[in-house]
Design an enzyme around this catalytic site. Structure first.
Site, PDB file in Angstrom:
ATOM      1  N   ASP A  80       5.613   2.517   7.438  1.00 30.16           N
ATOM      2  CA  ASP A  80       4.259   2.039   7.077  1.00 30.16           C
ATOM      3  C   ASP A  80       3.602   2.991   6.074  1.00 30.16           C
ATOM      4  O   ASP A  80       2.762   3.819   6.446  1.00 30.16           O
ATOM      5  CB  ASP A  80       3.404   1.947   8.357  1.00 30.16           C
ATOM      6  CG  ASP A  80       2.040   1.306   8.063  1.00 30.16           C
ATOM      7  OD1 ASP A  80       1.169   1.390   8.934  1.00 30.16           O
ATOM      8  OD2 ASP A  80       1.856   0.762   6.948  1.00 30.16           O
ATOM      9  N   HIS A 103       2.115   4.569  12.919  1.00 26.89           N
ATOM     10  CA  HIS A 103       1.005   5.500  12.728  1.00 26.89           C
ATOM     11  C   HIS A 103       1.212   6.815  13.476  1.00 26.89           C
ATOM     12  O   HIS A 103       0.253   7.422  13.970  1.00 26.89           O
ATOM     13  CB  HIS A 103      -0.336   4.857  13.140  1.00 26.89           C
ATOM     14  CG  HIS A 103      -0.842   3.879  12.123  1.00 26.89           C
ATOM     15  ND1 HIS A 103      -2.064   3.255  12.210  1.00 26.89           N
ATOM     16  CD2 HIS A 103      -0.264   3.390  10.992  1.00 26.89           C
ATOM     17  CE1 HIS A 103      -2.249   2.463  11.168  1.00 26.89           C
ATOM     18  NE2 HIS A 103      -1.164   2.526  10.410  1.00 26.89           N
ATOM     19  N   ASP A 137       4.099  -5.055   3.793  1.00 26.46           N
ATOM     20  CA  ASP A 137       3.580  -3.934   4.579  1.00 26.46           C
ATOM     21  C   ASP A 137       4.447  -3.774   5.813  1.00 26.46           C
ATOM     22  O   ASP A 137       4.374  -4.573   6.734  1.00 26.46           O
ATOM     23  CB  ASP A 137       2.118  -4.234   4.959  1.00 26.46           C
ATOM     24  CG  ASP A 137       1.397  -3.022   5.509  1.00 26.46           C
ATOM     25  OD1 ASP A 137       0.179  -3.098   5.708  1.00 26.46           O
ATOM     26  OD2 ASP A 137       2.074  -2.007   5.765  1.00 26.46           O
ATOM     27  N   HIS A 139       0.824  -1.203   0.000  1.00 29.98           N
ATOM     28  CA  HIS A 139       0.000   0.000   0.000  1.00 29.98           C
ATOM     29  C   HIS A 139       0.859   1.254   0.000  1.00 29.98           C
ATOM     30  O   HIS A 139       1.938   1.300   0.587  1.00 29.98           O
ATOM     31  CB  HIS A 139      -1.039  -0.015   1.108  1.00 29.98           C
ATOM     32  CG  HIS A 139      -0.548   0.241   2.500  1.00 29.98           C
ATOM     33  ND1 HIS A 139      -0.447   1.499   3.046  1.00 29.98           N
ATOM     34  CD2 HIS A 139      -0.138  -0.622   3.463  1.00 29.98           C
ATOM     35  CE1 HIS A 139      -0.017   1.402   4.295  1.00 29.98           C
ATOM     36  NE2 HIS A 139       0.178   0.142   4.578  1.00 29.98           N
ATOM     37  N   GLU A 144      -5.428   1.718   1.874  1.00 36.52           N
ATOM     38  CA  GLU A 144      -5.313   0.527   2.732  1.00 36.52           C
ATOM     39  C   GLU A 144      -5.699   0.901   4.150  1.00 36.52           C
ATOM     40  O   GLU A 144      -6.400   0.159   4.838  1.00 36.52           O
ATOM     41  CB  GLU A 144      -3.879  -0.026   2.695  1.00 36.52           C
ATOM     42  CG  GLU A 144      -3.681  -1.347   3.435  1.00 36.52           C
ATOM     43  CD  GLU A 144      -3.335  -1.188   4.911  1.00 36.52           C
ATOM     44  OE1 GLU A 144      -3.361  -2.213   5.623  1.00 36.52           O
ATOM     45  OE2 GLU A 144      -3.078  -0.056   5.373  1.00 36.52           O
ATOM     46  N   GLU A 145      -5.259   2.095   4.562  1.00 37.78           N
ATOM     47  CA  GLU A 145      -5.512   2.529   5.931  1.00 37.78           C
ATOM     48  C   GLU A 145      -6.986   2.843   6.181  1.00 37.78           C
ATOM     49  O   GLU A 145      -7.404   3.047   7.313  1.00 37.78           O
ATOM     50  CB  GLU A 145      -4.650   3.761   6.253  1.00 37.78           C
ATOM     51  CG  GLU A 145      -3.145   3.542   6.137  1.00 37.78           C
ATOM     52  CD  GLU A 145      -2.573   2.636   7.230  1.00 37.78           C
ATOM     53  OE1 GLU A 145      -1.350   2.386   7.195  1.00 37.78           O
ATOM     54  OE2 GLU A 145      -3.357   2.149   8.072  1.00 37.78           O
TER      55      GLU A 145
END
Ligand SMILES: [Zn+2]
Length: 510
Positions: free
Chosen positions: A287, A450, A351, A275, A322-323
């Protein structure tokens, strides 16, 4: 021959996780490159990966600090990928799609108003389900088919659970068996003004879940401890709660980038995906710029492989949203017609490949951890290819159970064999893992998961380098032959009716 007796003995002693692949003899695949010809793992170096990380970081820095889908940072990331691919002689396609999004506009409230007043903390005691509706409800609470202590149960899964439910009340349920979507919809159909679905016994924290489709009522998820206490009080009678949520939802546009090698069988495609989007809280370099960059580096060098090495077409895919719940990859798989879906031999997903305190997690294709989903047949063979490669380099690997939390999910759901790697997100490193991989036990795999600090300096570059080698090696093997995964067959199995995903991207489904 197979160490059957020993295996049984050991099987009892050792957790299944390490058994099958580790104890099976190492099978060296046919030479991945004709003698004297280059190997993909040799061709792709960190120098081919690192500049992309820096570029994605710069893109985020100048576009609001993130590369989340729907923002300029993502759109520029798409342009960057397309530009790199064209430079490498590939012909990328941009696949546009629309997806439902949901955001909280202001903080939610969960408070007891009767028999006495008490407010609960967001994030600590409860969380709002993604796609919860908006509202400010204060009403009596009715416990709905709460299971006996310690059981999962089927609270709110059946219409009959709401027999005699008083309209306008708040439905209190426990997570378990059916999806949150079903529980919230049943509660609403029974006339509930809000739904409270608390976590399972033994699960930490509030539920980080989704009701998938926009709900008309507020839906929040307390911890198990709080939920069980509320259920006890509700059964006694006289419990009232205030539930307030304020959210917006709608549709957004995004795009995937897809590029194929010129050479190779078009009816037996090896599909590598990663992603391209980040969350809104940070630039998303580990990420997942690491995955996106690894694919760019390999796509840039794969053309150098000889004729015999590229028998199967290799397709590279950079997924959007994706998130937001695997939206890009799901759109891609579901918009394929049967023939095109059948032409996909397998999906490899990457990922997070450079977690600073990570482990080299290989997707558990043979389900030896007994956790997560059971992947389609052939996925175990892919797992073994990765593990054998690292065994050959005397580098450790561990198992990463398949829970549907990344973009391989929609492929597995349609019966397509899957594989891949990750290096860990918000989980905590064990002492055994620290011994095998270094780093710190008791600390999270990626301290910047994140978060705003998920920048280039958050990436363990040496670790990333060896992970990209394995990806290149297995890609070359599969570009040459997929016989171990799908028999090289032209016909793919049908959709797996028993497949029940647990996650939709960052959100739990059940
Ligand atoms: Zn990710």
């Amino acid at each position: 021959m197979r160490k059957k007796k020993l295996l049984t003995g050991v099987a009892v002693a050792l957790p299944a996780a390490f058994l099958p692949a580790a104890l099976l003899p190492t099978v060296l695949p046919p030479a991945d490159a004709a003698p004297g010809r280059p190997t993909l793992a040799g061709l792709v170096t960190l120098k081919d990966v690192e500049p992309h990380l820096k570029a994605f970081e710069e893109i985020a820095d100048y576009n609001g600090g993130h590369r989340a889908t729907g923002g300029a940072g993502y759109d520029v990331s798409v342009k960057y990928v397309v530009g790199r691919l064209r430079k490498a002689g590939l012909r990328p396609e941009i696949q546009k799609f629309r997806y439902p999004y949901w955001r909280e506009r202001s903080g939610p409230v969960l408070a007891r108003t009767k028999p006495s007043r008490k407010s609960y903390k967001r994030g600590e005691d409860f969380a709002t389900y993604a796609f919860s509706g908006s509202g400010d409800v204060t009403a009596p609470v009715i416990a709905v088919d709460i299971p006996a202590k310690g059981e999962d149960g089927t609270s709110g899964c059946d219409r009959r659970d709401f027999k005699g439910f008083k309209k306008g009340s708040i439905a209190l349920m426990q997570r378990g068996t059916c999806t949150f979507e079903t529980k919230a919809a049943r509660a609403r159909a029974a006339g509930a003004a809000a739904a409270v679905i608390y976590n399972l016994p033994g699960e930490d924290g509030p539920v980080n879940g989704t009701v998938v489709k926009p709900s008309r009522i507020p839906v929040v998820g307390p911890t198990h401890e709080l939920g069980a206490a509320l259920a006890k009080a509700a059964k006694k009678g006289g419990l009232a709660l205030r539930v307030k949520t304020d959210a917006v939802h709608g549709k957004r546009s995004a795009s995937n980038v897809i590029a194929d090698t010129e050479r190779g069988r078009g009816d037996n495609v090896v599909l590598l995906g990663a992603h391209l989007d980040s969350v809104e809280d940070g630039p998303g370099i580990n990420d997942n710029a690491t995955g996106a960059a690894a694919l760019l580096a390999i796509a840039g060098k794969i053309g150098k492989l000889g004729k015999g090495d590229l028998r199967n077409r290799v397709r590279f895919a950079w997924w959007g949203a994706e998130e937001e719940g695997l939206r890009g990859s799901t759109h891609y798989v579901e918009s394929l017609d049967r023939r095109d879906r059948d032409a996909i031999a397998l999906n490899l997903n990457f990922d997070m490949l450079g977690s600073r305190n990570g482990t080299r997690g290989v997707y558990d294709g043979d389900h030896s951890t007994r956790a997560g989903i059971r992947a389609p047949a052939g996925s175990g063979a892919i797992e073994k290819m990765f593990r054998d490669y690292y065994k050959g380099r005397k580098l450790p690997t561990t198992e990463s159970s398949l829970n549907g939390r990344s973009d391989y999910g929609p492929f597995a759901e349609h019966g397509i064999p899957v594989g891949g790697m990750d290096t860990g997100a918000d989980g905590v490193k064990t002492a055994a893992e620290a011994k095998a991989f270094g780093g710190r036990a008791g600390k999270v795999y990626d301290p910047c998961y994140h978060a705003r600090c998920d920048r280039v300096k958050n990436v363990h570059l040496r670790f990333l380098d060896t992970n990209v080698d394995g990806i290149a090696h297995v890609t070359q093997h599969l570009a040459r032959t997929t016989v171990a995964v799908n028999g090289g067959a032209r016909v793919q199995p049908l959709r797996d009716p028993s497949y029940r995903p647990l996650w939709q991207g960052p959100y739990r489904l059940r």
